[in-house]
Structure formats: C-alpha cells, structure tokens
Design a protein around this motif. Structure first.
Motif, PDB file in Angstrom:
ATOM      1  N   ALA A   7      20.722 -23.604  20.251  1.00  0.00           N
ATOM      2  CA  ALA A   7      21.982 -24.256  19.915  1.00  0.00           C
ATOM      3  C   ALA A   7      22.195 -24.368  18.417  1.00  0.00           C
ATOM      4  CB  ALA A   7      22.021 -25.650  20.544  1.00  0.00           C
ATOM      5  N   SER A   8      21.189 -24.038  17.609  1.00  0.00           N
ATOM      6  CA  SER A   8      21.283 -24.254  16.164  1.00  0.00           C
ATOM      7  C   SER A   8      21.679 -22.961  15.466  1.00  0.00           C
ATOM      8  CB  SER A   8      19.947 -24.758  15.607  1.00  0.00           C
ATOM      9  OG  SER A   8      20.108 -25.202  14.283  1.00  0.00           O
ATOM     10  N   PRO A   9      22.834 -22.924  14.800  1.00  0.00           N
ATOM     11  CA  PRO A   9      23.252 -21.711  14.105  1.00  0.00           C
ATOM     12  C   PRO A   9      22.506 -21.520  12.797  1.00  0.00           C
ATOM     13  CG  PRO A   9      24.834 -23.452  13.730  1.00  0.00           C
ATOM     14  CD  PRO A   9      23.815 -24.001  14.700  1.00  0.00           C
ATOM     15  N   GLN A  10      22.520 -20.303  12.297  1.00  0.00           N
ATOM     16  CA  GLN A  10      21.931 -20.030  10.991  1.00  0.00           C
ATOM     17  C   GLN A  10      22.800 -20.662   9.910  1.00  0.00           C
ATOM     18  OE1 GLN A  10      21.654 -15.907   9.886  1.00  0.00           O
ATOM     19  NE2 GLN A  10      20.275 -16.304   8.188  1.00  0.00           N
ATOM     20  N   GLN A  11      22.148 -21.269   8.924  1.00  0.00           N
ATOM     21  CA  GLN A  11      22.855 -21.843   7.786  1.00  0.00           C
ATOM     22  C   GLN A  11      22.873 -20.851   6.636  1.00  0.00           C
ATOM     23  OE1 GLN A  11      21.804 -25.915   6.745  1.00  0.00           O
ATOM     24  NE2 GLN A  11      21.045 -26.300   8.813  1.00  0.00           N
ATOM     25  N   GLU A  12      23.800 -21.052   5.726  1.00  0.00           N
ATOM     26  CA  GLU A  12      23.999 -20.092   4.648  1.00  0.00           C
ATOM     27  C   GLU A  12      23.268 -20.464   3.369  1.00  0.00           C
ATOM     28  OE1 GLU A  12      25.499 -17.229   5.039  1.00  0.00           O
ATOM     29  OE2 GLU A  12      25.859 -17.740   7.141  1.00  0.00           O
ATOM     30  N   GLN A  13      22.854 -21.726   3.230  1.00  0.00           N
ATOM     31  CA  GLN A  13      22.285 -22.164   1.959  1.00  0.00           C
ATOM     32  C   GLN A  13      20.832 -22.601   2.127  1.00  0.00           C
ATOM     33  OE1 GLN A  13      24.640 -23.875   3.624  1.00  0.00           O
ATOM     34  NE2 GLN A  13      23.586 -25.775   4.143  1.00  0.00           N
ATOM     35  N   GLN A  14      20.057 -22.441   1.051  1.00  0.00           N
ATOM     36  CA  GLN A  14      18.673 -22.896   1.009  1.00  0.00           C
ATOM     37  C   GLN A  14      18.628 -24.224   0.250  1.00  0.00           C
ATOM     38  OE1 GLN A  14      15.484 -21.633   1.694  1.00  0.00           O
ATOM     39  NE2 GLN A  14      15.894 -19.572   2.405  1.00  0.00           N
ATOM     40  N   PRO A  15      17.711 -25.129   0.598  1.00  0.00           N
ATOM     41  CA  PRO A  15      16.725 -25.016   1.679  1.00  0.00           C
ATOM     42  C   PRO A  15      17.220 -25.519   3.020  1.00  0.00           C
ATOM     43  CG  PRO A  15      16.264 -26.956   0.370  1.00  0.00           C
ATOM     44  CD  PRO A  15      17.455 -26.289  -0.270  1.00  0.00           C
ATOM     45  N   GLY A  16      18.530 -25.707   3.181  1.00  0.00           N
ATOM     46  CA  GLY A  16      19.070 -26.090   4.475  1.00  0.00           C
ATOM     47  C   GLY A  16      19.404 -27.566   4.571  1.00  0.00           C
ATOM     48  N   ILE A  17      20.337 -27.876   5.489  1.00  0.00           N
ATOM     49  CA  ILE A  17      20.809 -29.242   5.682  1.00  0.00           C
ATOM     50  C   ILE A  17      20.394 -29.715   7.065  1.00  0.00           C
ATOM     51  CG2 ILE A  17      22.832 -30.756   5.710  1.00  0.00           C
ATOM     52  CD1 ILE A  17      22.349 -29.449   2.993  1.00  0.00           C
ATOM     53  N   GLN A  18      19.600 -30.758   7.124  1.00  0.00           N
ATOM     54  CA  GLN A  18      19.116 -31.243   8.415  1.00  0.00           C
ATOM     55  C   GLN A  18      20.258 -31.795   9.253  1.00  0.00           C
ATOM     56  OE1 GLN A  18      15.251 -32.896   8.591  1.00  0.00           O
ATOM     57  NE2 GLN A  18      15.771 -34.458  10.089  1.00  0.00           N
ATOM     58  N   ALA A  19      21.256 -32.402   8.624  1.00  0.00           N
ATOM     59  CA  ALA A  19      22.364 -32.998   9.362  1.00  0.00           C
ATOM     60  C   ALA A  19      23.127 -31.967  10.194  1.00  0.00           C
ATOM     61  CB  ALA A  19      23.318 -33.702   8.407  1.00  0.00           C
ATOM     62  N   GLN A  20      23.032 -30.686   9.842  1.00  0.00           N
ATOM     63  CA  GLN A  20      23.759 -29.634  10.554  1.00  0.00           C
ATOM     64  C   GLN A  20      22.956 -29.004  11.682  1.00  0.00           C
ATOM     65  OE1 GLN A  20      25.121 -26.747   7.666  1.00  0.00           O
ATOM     66  NE2 GLN A  20      26.162 -28.281   6.413  1.00  0.00           N
ATOM     67  N   MET A  21      21.717 -29.424  11.869  1.00  0.00           N
ATOM     68  CA  MET A  21      20.847 -28.790  12.863  1.00  0.00           C
ATOM     69  C   MET A  21      21.056 -29.357  14.255  1.00  0.00           C
ATOM     70  SD  MET A  21      17.261 -28.498  10.760  1.00  0.00           S
ATOM     71  CE  MET A  21      16.469 -27.495  12.031  1.00  0.00           C
ATOM     72  N   GLN A  22      20.956 -28.483  15.261  1.00  0.00           N
ATOM     73  CA  GLN A  22      20.989 -28.872  16.665  1.00  0.00           C
ATOM     74  C   GLN A  22      19.900 -28.093  17.403  1.00  0.00           C
ATOM     75  OE1 GLN A  22      22.602 -31.276  18.055  1.00  0.00           O
ATOM     76  NE2 GLN A  22      23.724 -31.818  16.195  1.00  0.00           N
ATOM     77  N   PRO A  23      18.960 -28.789  18.032  1.00  0.00           N
ATOM     78  CA  PRO A  23      18.796 -30.232  18.025  1.00  0.00           C
ATOM     79  C   PRO A  23      18.225 -30.720  16.698  1.00  0.00           C
ATOM     80  CG  PRO A  23      16.958 -29.227  19.143  1.00  0.00           C
ATOM     81  CD  PRO A  23      17.906 -28.105  18.803  1.00  0.00           C
ATOM     82  N   GLN A  24      18.347 -32.010  16.438  1.00  0.00           N
ATOM     83  CA  GLN A  24      17.794 -32.593  15.228  1.00  0.00           C
ATOM     84  C   GLN A  24      16.271 -32.597  15.285  1.00  0.00           C
ATOM     85  OE1 GLN A  24      19.400 -34.525  12.280  1.00  0.00           O
ATOM     86  NE2 GLN A  24      20.521 -32.669  12.829  1.00  0.00           N
ATOM     87  N   PRO A  25      15.599 -32.246  14.184  1.00  0.00           N
ATOM     88  CA  PRO A  25      14.146 -32.421  14.143  1.00  0.00           C
ATOM     89  C   PRO A  25      13.788 -33.889  14.331  1.00  0.00           C
ATOM     90  CG  PRO A  25      14.921 -31.102  12.295  1.00  0.00           C
ATOM     91  CD  PRO A  25      16.140 -31.681  12.939  1.00  0.00           C
ATOM     92  N   THR A  26      12.641 -34.163  14.898  1.00  0.00           N
ATOM     93  CA  THR A  26      12.203 -35.542  15.066  1.00  0.00           C
ATOM     94  C   THR A  26      11.309 -35.935  13.901  1.00  0.00           C
ATOM     95  OG1 THR A  26      10.346 -34.844  16.454  1.00  0.00           O
ATOM     96  CG2 THR A  26      12.382 -35.471  17.573  1.00  0.00           C
ATOM     97  N   SER A  27      11.624 -37.062  13.295  1.00  0.00           N
ATOM     98  CA  SER A  27      10.967 -37.488  12.062  1.00  0.00           C
ATOM     99  C   SER A  27      10.241 -38.813  12.189  1.00  0.00           C
ATOM    100  CB  SER A  27      12.009 -37.607  10.926  1.00  0.00           C
ATOM    101  OG  SER A  27      12.706 -36.402  10.746  1.00  0.00           O
ATOM    102  N   GLU A  28      10.604 -39.622  13.170  1.00  0.00           N
ATOM    103  CA  GLU A  28      10.015 -40.950  13.291  1.00  0.00           C
ATOM    104  C   GLU A  28       8.540 -40.864  13.677  1.00  0.00           C
ATOM    105  OE1 GLU A  28      11.187 -43.959  12.764  1.00  0.00           O
ATOM    106  OE2 GLU A  28      13.246 -43.411  12.252  1.00  0.00           O
ATOM    107  N   PRO A  29       7.671 -41.656  13.018  1.00  0.00           N
ATOM    108  CA  PRO A  29       6.242 -41.636  13.365  1.00  0.00           C
ATOM    109  C   PRO A  29       6.009 -41.965  14.831  1.00  0.00           C
ATOM    110  CG  PRO A  29       6.611 -42.858  11.334  1.00  0.00           C
ATOM    111  CD  PRO A  29       7.962 -42.585  11.909  1.00  0.00           C
TER     112      PRO A  29
END
Length: 283
Positions: A7-29
């Motif tokens: 579901a996550s499309p390729q982004q055009e800029q480095q190093p990338g924007i997490q807010a645009q990712m689907q699904p969101q990476p999980t970050s909470e400990p």
C-alpha cells in the motif's frame, strides 16, 4: 506487515517522509521502561523518523532527555517531539545538513547550550541511491553519500569529544550490507563498511578514556528511506528474503541502542549488534 507494504507508494525525495508511509512504521517501545537512562542526555541524528524516531522514543521512555538532528523533514520531527513530550519527556529539534562540518559543530553546541552536557551520541542518519552499474554512480552522488553517511560521523565525534566523559557512549548505525554487500547500493554499502571499521578503530582510540563505541547493523527495516529509495514492486518484496520473511520494524531495532547506551553493555566496545531477521553474519 510484509504484505501491507504494497500500500506504500515510492516517494520522490530522500531520506523520505514517515507521515506519507502506509502502513506507518511502529516506533513505540515494546518493553516497559525501567529508568535505565535517567538523567542522560542523548543526541540522535536522523531522529525524526524510522529507526532514529524509535531510538529517541525508547531513550526518552527510559528517562533520557533527547535532541534529534534531521535534514528538513519538519512534520516528522515535530511528530517525534510531540510523542516524546506527550510521555513527559524533552526533545530538542535541530535541523540541518550533517554533511556540513559547520552544522555538526553547531548542533553539538546547541545540545550543550540546552542541556549542559552530552552522554550518548547516536550517529544514525544516512542516504542511499540504488544504481544498476558502477558507471551510473556520479561524482556528486558518491560524495553526497559518503559525506552524509560517514563524514558526518567524523564531524560529530570531533565536535562531541570535548564534552564526553568516562562512561559516555557513541553508537553508530551500520548495516547488514557492510557484511554481505549489495550490488545495487555499491556506494551506500561501502560507507557502511567504513562505519564498521570506524567503530572498531574509534573504540580502541577511546577505550582509555572509558568512552564506549559500538554499532548496530540492522537488516531490512520498514523506514521512510525504503519508500524513498525503491520502486513499488521492490517495496512489496522488501524484507521477504530474510529467514523471518518480513522486514523489521523500527521498534524492534531500538532496544539494541538502549542496551548499548546503558550499563548492560559496560564490558562492550568496538562491537556490532545484528538485528536482521535471522541472517547469519560473520563479523
């Protein structure tokens, strides 16, 4: 999670924007905090998203006050800060290009001005640009990749050393590519190999000062850098070649950094941890 990357499309800029990712990476400990980093001050490059965000959150939940360096991904950085403050922590945001030695000096000065000292330096930020052939790697790309991925570590360590005392930690982010190579990421893999050698050499240099230097070499991890690097087809297959048949999540990598930043790693320096989904790596 591996199938959901479709579901996550390729982004055009480095190093990338997490807010645009689907699904969101999980970050909470995942583990309950126990105050292992109470009163510690940490600076984490690339702390706005991905592994860096997960490390910043984990450190903050363990009691550290954190500063994060990032390039220009302000939305992601503000979200990291919000998550930390929501938990009662503190997070200083420092935006700029770590490929500039002047910026690295200023960033460390900003941390000292805000918190008065520095206990843990995490050199984590990186960029990568896939190419089919070595002939396709331009001088501009080569210099940018090395400047961001490894020159910055020299710059930041040089700037931080006057403030680091016995017991301080330097933790560098390497990669599985440093050990098994990557035919489409020649320059990136070369920088990661350099980071391993830098970690081992710096550890020997600073051991008499009781400053511990270690590294983490993640395997495939679901971060903004992936969606900013690869095609949608490669994103769908990303991480499935590991024994666990999936990419890791940032919150699965962050505990390695917490371990190396705390007293549990008091007898470790010059070492590399390998959270990589089960791939056997020598070294």
């Amino acid at each position: 999670m591996s199938d959901a990357t479709s579901a996550s499309p390729q982004q055009e800029q480095q190093p990338g924007i997490q807010a645009q990712m689907q699904p969101q990476p999980t970050s909470e400990p995942r583990a309950d905090p126990s105050g292992k980093m109470a009163r510690k001050i940490a600076f984490i490059t690339g702390g706005d998203s991905g592994i860096g965000r997960a490390v910043a959150l984990a450190f903050a939940k363990e009691g550290a006050r954190v500063a994060i360096g990032y390039y220009d991904e302000h939305e992601d950085a503000l979200e990291t800060q919000r998550l930390i403050v929501e938990e009662g922590g503190e997070c200083l945001l420092i935006a700029g290009d770590i490929g500039s030695e002047d910026f690295c000096r200023d960033a460390i000065k900003s941390v000292i001005a805000e918190y008065g000292r520095l206990d843990v330096l995490v050199n984590n930020a990186a960029q990568q640009y896939p190419t089919e052939n070595i002939e396709d790697i331009s001088q501009v790309q080569l210099e940018k990749t090395f400047r961001t991925n490894i020159f910055s570590m020299f710059y930041l360590v040089k700037a931080a050393l006057p403030y680091l005392t016995a017991g301080a930690r330097i933790i560098n982010t390497a990669s599985v590519t440093a050990y098994r190579g990557s035919p489409h990421l020649l320059d990136y893999a070369a920088t990661k190999g350099a980071i391993v050698a830098f970690t081992r050499s710096l550890a020997q240099k600073l051991v008499k000062r009781e400053i511990h230097v270690n590294a983490v070499a993640p395997g495939p991890v679901w971060t903004p850098l992936i969606s900013a690097t690869f095609s949608e087809e490669k994103i769908r297959k990303f991480g499935k070649e590991t024994p666990m048949e999936r990419p890791g999540q940032p919150d699965e990598i962050a505990p390695s950094y917490v371990f190396l930043a705390t007293e549990g790693a008091s007898y470790m320096t010059g070492q590399v941890l390998h959270p990589n989904g089960g791939e056997i790596i020598n070294g």
